[in-house]
Design a protein around this motif. Structure first.
Motif, short mmCIF file in Angstrom:
data_model
loop_
_atom_site.label_atom_id
_atom_site.label_comp_id
_atom_site.label_asym_id
_atom_site.label_seq_id
_atom_site.Cartn_x
_atom_site.Cartn_y
_atom_site.Cartn_z
N LYS A 150 38.28 9.59 26.88
CA LYS A 150 38.97 8.48 27.54
C LYS A 150 40.47 8.73 27.53
O LYS A 150 41.16 8.50 28.52
N HIS A 151 40.99 9.21 26.40
CA HIS A 151 42.43 9.46 26.27
C HIS A 151 42.90 10.46 27.31
O HIS A 151 43.92 10.25 27.98
N GLU B 148 42.52 8.93 30.98
CA GLU B 148 43.50 7.87 31.19
C GLU B 148 44.92 8.41 31.25
O GLU B 148 45.72 8.01 32.12
N SER B 149 45.25 9.35 30.36
CA SER B 149 46.59 9.91 30.34
C SER B 149 46.90 10.65 31.64
O SER B 149 48.02 10.57 32.15
N THR C 142 52.46 2.56 24.58
CA THR C 142 51.54 3.49 23.94
C THR C 142 51.15 2.95 22.57
O THR C 142 52.01 2.51 21.80
N ARG D 49 40.88 0.18 20.90
CA ARG D 49 41.50 1.40 21.39
C ARG D 49 42.22 2.08 20.23
O ARG D 49 42.57 1.44 19.25
N HIS D 50 42.48 3.37 20.37
CA HIS D 50 43.08 4.13 19.28
C HIS D 50 44.43 4.71 19.69
O HIS D 50 44.89 4.52 20.82
N ALA E 67 46.37 5.47 23.41
CA ALA E 67 46.02 4.64 24.56
C ALA E 67 47.30 4.17 25.25
O ALA E 67 48.29 3.83 24.59
N LYS E 68 47.29 4.12 26.59
CA LYS E 68 48.52 3.88 27.33
C LYS E 68 48.36 2.83 28.41
O LYS E 68 47.28 2.68 29.01
N GLY F 114 46.13 1.98 33.32
CA GLY F 114 45.74 2.15 31.93
C GLY F 114 45.54 0.83 31.21
O GLY F 114 45.66 -0.26 31.79
N ASN F 115 45.23 0.91 29.90
CA ASN F 115 45.10 -0.29 29.08
C ASN F 115 45.25 0.09 27.61
O ASN F 115 45.04 1.25 27.23
N VAL F 116 45.61 -0.89 26.80
CA VAL F 116 45.86 -0.64 25.37
C VAL F 116 44.98 -1.49 24.47
O VAL F 116 45.12 -1.44 23.25
#
Length: 333
Positions: free
Chosen positions: A2-3, A6-7, A28, A38-39, A42-43, A54-56
């Motif tokens: 996912k990271h 998404e990035s 971030t 999320r870890h 995440a952005k 994106g989402n955090v």
């Protein structure tokens, strides 16, 4: 996975906004304690023109983070935000943080097009980005580090963002039923490769843009470097001899997962063929492929297959979550 996915979307949006002269702020996740939705890494990108990418969190932090981002756009000064869920599990979930979780974010103005990051993502390199929490230039390197906040010898605090290329999904066979599997695999973050010896099945536009097409016979796969320890393969040519040749090639590689489309008896016959070397019992071979969820049609089969691959990759037994006694999300505190 996912990271990475998404990035890539976030950095592409940054480049587009930068080229148009539109200001943007980037939020971030830099620290997580306890259970988290999320870890780190995440952005959420907020453009002055209303662009949101994106989402955090699970969704409920986003409104406040967007307001902070708009304030950063006006001031040009980065801000740190801390969100704590407390001990109420239901309230924590509603907040989008997690059970007894704490999340810290850095919201910073975007001042360049992030060309280095985009280049490293395009080349599918393992790399890290070190961002000084007090402001200053970022450092992009190919070093392998753990994501999170770190302090150097001079006492400066950095956020280390670690980027690891996602695993590959190798589909051996480009028939119609491979299309939804390729599409869904790409959507959830796999680097999808579809290979076949039949040129017509790899015609341009047949598979999503993010999917790589590879025209090759089974005995040619080794030279293309697609059968590695981070590759999850599904054999689905609907041709007995071709399936056997792909199975032979895959079993002589470090691929950790080999899914076989078709009945169990067919897979057993393939495993007993003379050109398939090694032990007949091979824990890597999953045939029939997929979880037993009751499927009808290629789209549902694709869901079943990817669910099994995700479970194998995570080392989980693929049981209902209500039967899991441990936390759903890893405790990263």
């Amino acid at each position: 996975m996912k990271h990475w996915l998404e990035s890539r979307a976030v950095f592409e949006a940054i480049a587009t906004l930068h080229a148009r002269g539109v200001a943007a702020a980037l939020a971030t996740v830099v620290r997580v304690r306890g259970s988290a939705y999320r870890h780190e890494g995440a952005k959420l990108l907020v453009g002055a023109d209303g662009t949101i990418v994106g989402n955090v969190s699970g969704g409920c932090l986003e409104q406040d983070v967007r307001e902070v981002a708009r304030r950063v756009l006006r001031s040009g000064i980065a801000e740190r935000r801390h969100y704590c869920s407390g001990a109420d599990e239901i309230a924590a979930w509603d907040l989008g943080v997690g059970c007894e979780g704490e999340v810290e974010l850095l919201v910073e103005p975007v001042r360049d097009a992030r060309a280095e990051e985009r280049a490293a993502l395009a080349e599918e390199q393992l790399f890290t980005v070190r961002t000084p929490m007090a402001g200053g230039p970022r450092l992009v390197s190919c070093a392998c580090e753990t994501a999170g906040l770190a302090t150097d010898a001079s006492g400066r605090e950095w956020f280390v963002d670690a980027f690891t290329p996602p695993p590959r999904l190798l589909l051996c066979g480009a028939g119609d039923d491979a299309i939804p599997l390729a599409r869904l695999g790409a959507d959830i973050g796999f680097r999808v490769i579809v290979t076949d010896r039949r040129t017509a099945l790899l015609a341009a536009g047949r598979f999503p843009h993010a999917v790589r097409s590879l025209l090759a016979r089974p005995d040619q796969l080794t030279r293309h470097g697609v059968m590695t320890a981070d590759t999850y393969a599904v054999v689905m040519t609907h041709h007995f001899a071709d399936d056997g040749a792909y199975l032979a090639a895959l079993r002589n590689s470090p691929v950790p997962y080999i899914g076989m489309l078709g009945p169990r008896q067919r897979t057993e016959r393939l495993l007993q063929r003379g050109d398939v070397t090694g032990q007949v019992e091979d824990a890597r071979v999953h045939g029939p492929v997929g979880l037993d969820i009751g499927t009808d049609g290629a789209e549902q089969v694709a869901l079943s297959v990817l669910a099994e691959i995700m479970a194998v990759r995570a080392g989980r037994p693929a049981l209902p979550l209500r039967e899991r006694l441990a936390p759903i999300h890893a405790d990263v505190g």
